[in-house]
Scaffold this motif. Structure first.
Motif, short mmCIF file in Angstrom:
data_model
loop_
_atom_site.label_atom_id
_atom_site.label_comp_id
_atom_site.label_asym_id
_atom_site.label_seq_id
_atom_site.Cartn_x
_atom_site.Cartn_y
_atom_site.Cartn_z
N ALA A 193 0.81 -1.22 0.00
CA ALA A 193 0.00 0.00 0.00
C ALA A 193 0.84 1.27 0.00
N GLU A 194 1.96 1.25 0.67
CA GLU A 194 2.75 2.47 0.83
C GLU A 194 3.67 2.77 -0.36
N GLU A 195 3.59 1.93 -1.42
CA GLU A 195 4.46 2.13 -2.58
C GLU A 195 3.64 2.55 -3.80
N PRO A 196 3.57 3.84 -4.09
CA PRO A 196 2.79 4.32 -5.25
C PRO A 196 3.50 4.11 -6.58
N GLU A 197 4.81 3.87 -6.57
CA GLU A 197 5.57 3.69 -7.80
C GLU A 197 5.44 2.22 -8.24
N GLN A 198 4.60 1.97 -9.22
CA GLN A 198 4.31 0.61 -9.66
C GLN A 198 4.41 0.50 -11.18
N SER A 199 5.34 1.23 -11.78
CA SER A 199 5.43 1.29 -13.24
C SER A 199 5.73 -0.07 -13.86
N HIS A 235 -3.87 -5.57 -1.68
CA HIS A 235 -3.09 -4.46 -1.12
C HIS A 235 -2.56 -4.91 0.24
N THR A 236 -1.25 -4.96 0.39
CA THR A 236 -0.64 -5.50 1.60
C THR A 236 -0.06 -4.39 2.49
N ALA A 237 0.26 -4.78 3.72
CA ALA A 237 0.87 -3.88 4.72
C ALA A 237 0.04 -2.61 4.94
N GLU A 239 -6.80 -0.21 -12.35
CA GLU A 239 -8.09 -0.24 -13.05
C GLU A 239 -8.05 0.57 -14.34
N LYS A 240 -7.26 1.64 -14.35
CA LYS A 240 -7.11 2.44 -15.55
C LYS A 240 -6.48 1.60 -16.67
N VAL A 241 -5.49 0.80 -16.31
CA VAL A 241 -4.83 -0.07 -17.28
C VAL A 241 -5.76 -1.18 -17.73
N TRP A 242 -6.48 -1.76 -16.76
CA TRP A 242 -7.34 -2.91 -17.04
C TRP A 242 -8.61 -2.51 -17.79
N GLY A 243 -8.99 -1.24 -17.64
CA GLY A 243 -10.17 -0.75 -18.33
C GLY A 243 -11.47 -1.16 -17.69
N ASP A 244 -11.43 -1.53 -16.43
CA ASP A 244 -12.64 -1.97 -15.74
C ASP A 244 -12.36 -2.01 -14.25
N LYS A 245 -13.43 -2.13 -13.47
CA LYS A 245 -13.26 -2.29 -12.03
C LYS A 245 -12.61 -3.64 -11.74
N ILE A 246 -11.75 -3.68 -10.73
CA ILE A 246 -11.07 -4.91 -10.34
C ILE A 246 -11.35 -5.16 -8.86
N PRO A 247 -11.80 -6.34 -8.50
CA PRO A 247 -12.01 -6.64 -7.07
C PRO A 247 -10.68 -6.55 -6.31
N TYR A 248 -10.76 -6.13 -5.06
CA TYR A 248 -9.53 -6.01 -4.28
C TYR A 248 -9.77 -6.28 -2.81
N LEU A 249 -8.69 -6.54 -2.09
CA LEU A 249 -8.72 -6.75 -0.66
C LEU A 249 -7.57 -6.00 -0.02
N GLU A 250 -7.76 -5.57 1.21
CA GLU A 250 -6.69 -4.94 2.00
C GLU A 250 -6.31 -5.90 3.11
N VAL A 251 -5.03 -6.23 3.20
CA VAL A 251 -4.56 -7.18 4.21
C VAL A 251 -3.27 -6.68 4.85
N ASP A 252 -2.93 -7.31 5.95
CA ASP A 252 -1.62 -7.08 6.56
C ASP A 252 -1.19 -8.39 7.19
N THR A 309 -2.36 -10.51 12.58
CA THR A 309 -2.57 -10.25 11.16
C THR A 309 -3.88 -9.52 10.96
N PHE A 310 -4.12 -9.05 9.74
CA PHE A 310 -5.36 -8.34 9.44
C PHE A 310 -5.98 -8.88 8.15
N ALA A 311 -7.23 -9.30 8.25
CA ALA A 311 -8.08 -9.70 7.11
C ALA A 311 -7.60 -10.96 6.39
N ILE A 312 -6.85 -11.83 7.04
CA ILE A 312 -6.43 -13.08 6.39
C ILE A 312 -7.62 -14.01 6.14
#
Length: 365
Positions: A114-120, A142-144, A165-178, A186-189
Motif C-alpha cells: 500500500a505504501e508504494e505508489p511507484e508501480q510502473s 493491497h498489503t501492509a 483499473e485504468k490499465v485494465w479498463g474496468d473495475k477490479i475486485p480487491y482486498l486490503e490485508v496485513d 494479522t489483518f483480514a487473512i
C-alpha cells in the motif's frame, strides 16, 4: 459382481496410472502472483498453505524463463503458485507465463504494498497481459495496509487501485490485508482465504481451521490432502484418451492401500469385500456400469472429447474423493475393532459427493 469389483479395486500393475499422476501434476490449478519484491507474495503463500518455511525462491522450481513455480503439498500437489520474476525487465514478455496459466484453472493475483505508489513495472506488465485477453479472474491484494496511519491508508490503497483499473479498463475486485502487525497479529487473512476460495475452491478444502466434530473427522483432515491428490489424479486420468477405464480403478486401489497403511489395517480380499458391502448391494453394479459408460461416451466424436471427457473427469474426481472419505471412516473404526453401520457409511458417501462437487468442476475444467 462383487468379484469383478474386487478386481477393480485390486488391479494388476498398469503403466497408465503413472501417466495419469504425471498429467495431474502438470495441470494443477494455479495462482499467478505478480508483484514487486517485498510486496508480500511469500507471506500470502504462507497464509494459504500454513507452510511458514516457504519463501519466493526457496522451494520454487524454474517454470519459464522468467517464472518459478511452487507446488503444494510437495509430495501430493493440489495447487501451484507461479511467481513472475521479470517485471523489472524492459523487454518482459508475459506470453509464455500466460500460456502456462491458461492451460489450467487459475487466477491472477496482483500483490502491491500500500505504501508504494511507484508501480510502473507492474503496470507495464498488466498492459501486456491485458492485450493477451487470456486472464479471466484477477484480484488486487493491497498489503501492509496497517503500516500506514488511518487517514493515509484509504488514500494509498485507492491511488494504487485506480492505477491498475485504468490499465485494465474496468473495475477490479480487491482486498486490503496485513500479514504482520506490530503485535504479531494479522489483518483480514480470513477474508483473503474466503475470496481466494471463490476463485479456486480447492483452497477451502486445504484449510486446517475446520471445526472437527469427532476424533474420526479430525483424523481424516490429516489425510484429506492425500485423498484430494488421488481424486485429482483420477479426474486427470479421464482427460487422457483410452486411459480412464483401467487407470481410475487403479488409482483408487492405490489410494485405499495407502490409507490402509495409515490406519494399520490389513487390506486383503476379505477387507475389500467387507468395505464394498458397507456401500450397499447396488454400489458394485453402479460403479462398474457407470465407469464403462463414461469411457464409451468419450468415444463419441467431438462431444466425447469435450463435454464427455469433462463430465467423466468430474465424476471420477468426485467418486474417488467420496470413496476415500468413507474408507477413512471405515478403516478408523476397523482399526479400533468397532463396527460402523452401512447406513452411516452410505450417507457419508452421498454427503462427500455433494461437498466436493464444486471443487471437482473447477479442478477438471
Amino acid at each position: 459382481m462383487f468379484d469383478s469389483l474386487k478386481e477393480l479395486f485390486n488391479p494388476s500393475e498398469n503403466p497408465d496410472i503413472s501417466k495419469a499422476f504425471e498429467y495431474h501434476n502438470t495441470h494443477l490449478p494455479t495462482l499467478w502472483l505478480l508483484g514487486k519484491t517485498g510486496a508480500g507474495k511469500s507471506s500470502l503463500i504462507q497464509a494459504i498453505t500454513g507452510d511458514s518455511d516457504v519463501e519466493i525462491g526457496n522451494g520454487f522450481e524454474p517454470c519459464t524463463k522468467t517464472s518459478q513455480a511452487y507446488s503444494y503439498p510437495k509430495t501430493t500437489p493440489l495447487l501451484r503458485f507461479l511467481d513472475t520474476r521479470g517485471l523489472s525487465e524492459a523487454d518482459y514478455d508475459p506470453s509464455e507465463d500466460i500460456e502456462v496459466c491458461s492451460q489450467q484453472s487459475h487466477a491472477l493475483l496482483v500483490i502491491v504494498k500500500a505504501e508504494e505508489p511507484e508501480q510502473s513495472d507492474l503496470i507495464d506488465a498488466l498492459k501486456k497481459i491485458k492485450k493477451q485477453k487470456s486472464i479471466k479472474q484477477i484480484l488486487i491484494v493491497h498489503t501492509a495496509v496497517k503500516q500506514l496511519i488511518a487517514n493515509e491508508q484509504s488514500k494509498a490503497v485507492q491511488f494504487n487501485q485506480l492505477q491498475f483499473e485504468k490499465v485494465w479498463g474496468d473495475k477490479i475486485p480487491y482486498l486490503e490485508v496485513d500479514f504482520e502487525l506490530a503485535n504479531g497479529d494479522t489483518f483480514a487473512i480470513p477474508a483473503l482465504k474466503d475470496k481466494l476460495a471463490e476463485l479456486l475452491p480447492i483452497i477451502r478444502q486445504l484449510s486446517d481451521q475446520q471445526q472437527h466434530v469427532s476424533t474420526e473427522n479430525a483424523n481424516f483432515q490429516k489425510l484429506k490432502k492425500e485423498v484430494l491428490w488421488y481424486a485429482g489424479s483420477a479426474g486427470a486420468a479421464d482427460a487422457i484418451p483410452a486411459v480412464g477405464l483401467v487407470a481410475v480403478p487403479g488409482i483408487q486401489a492405490k489410494m485405499l492401500h495407502s490409507l490402509a497403511n495409515q490406519y494399520a489395517v490389513d487390506w486383503n480380499k476379505q477387507a475389500v469385500a467387507e468395505f464394498i458391502g458397507t456401500l450397499g448391494s447396488g454400489f458394485a453394479f453402479q460403479y462398474a456400469s457407470k465407469l464403462g459408460i463414461r469411457q464409451l461416451v468419450k468415444l463419441i466424436p467431438a462431444y466425447g472429447q469435450t463435454i464427455g471427457s469433462a463430465s467423466a473427469a468430474v465424476i471420477s474426481f468426485s467418486s474417488t474423493y467420496a470413496i476415500g472419505r468413507v474408507a477413512c471412516k471405515y478403516m478408523y473404526h476397523k482399526s479400533k475393532g468397532e463396527m460402523v453401520s452401512d447406513k452411516e457409511i452410505q450417507k457419508l458417501y452421498k454427503n462427500a459427493l455433494a461437498d466436493i462437487k464444486e471443487v471437482a468442476k473447477n479442478e477438471t475444467s
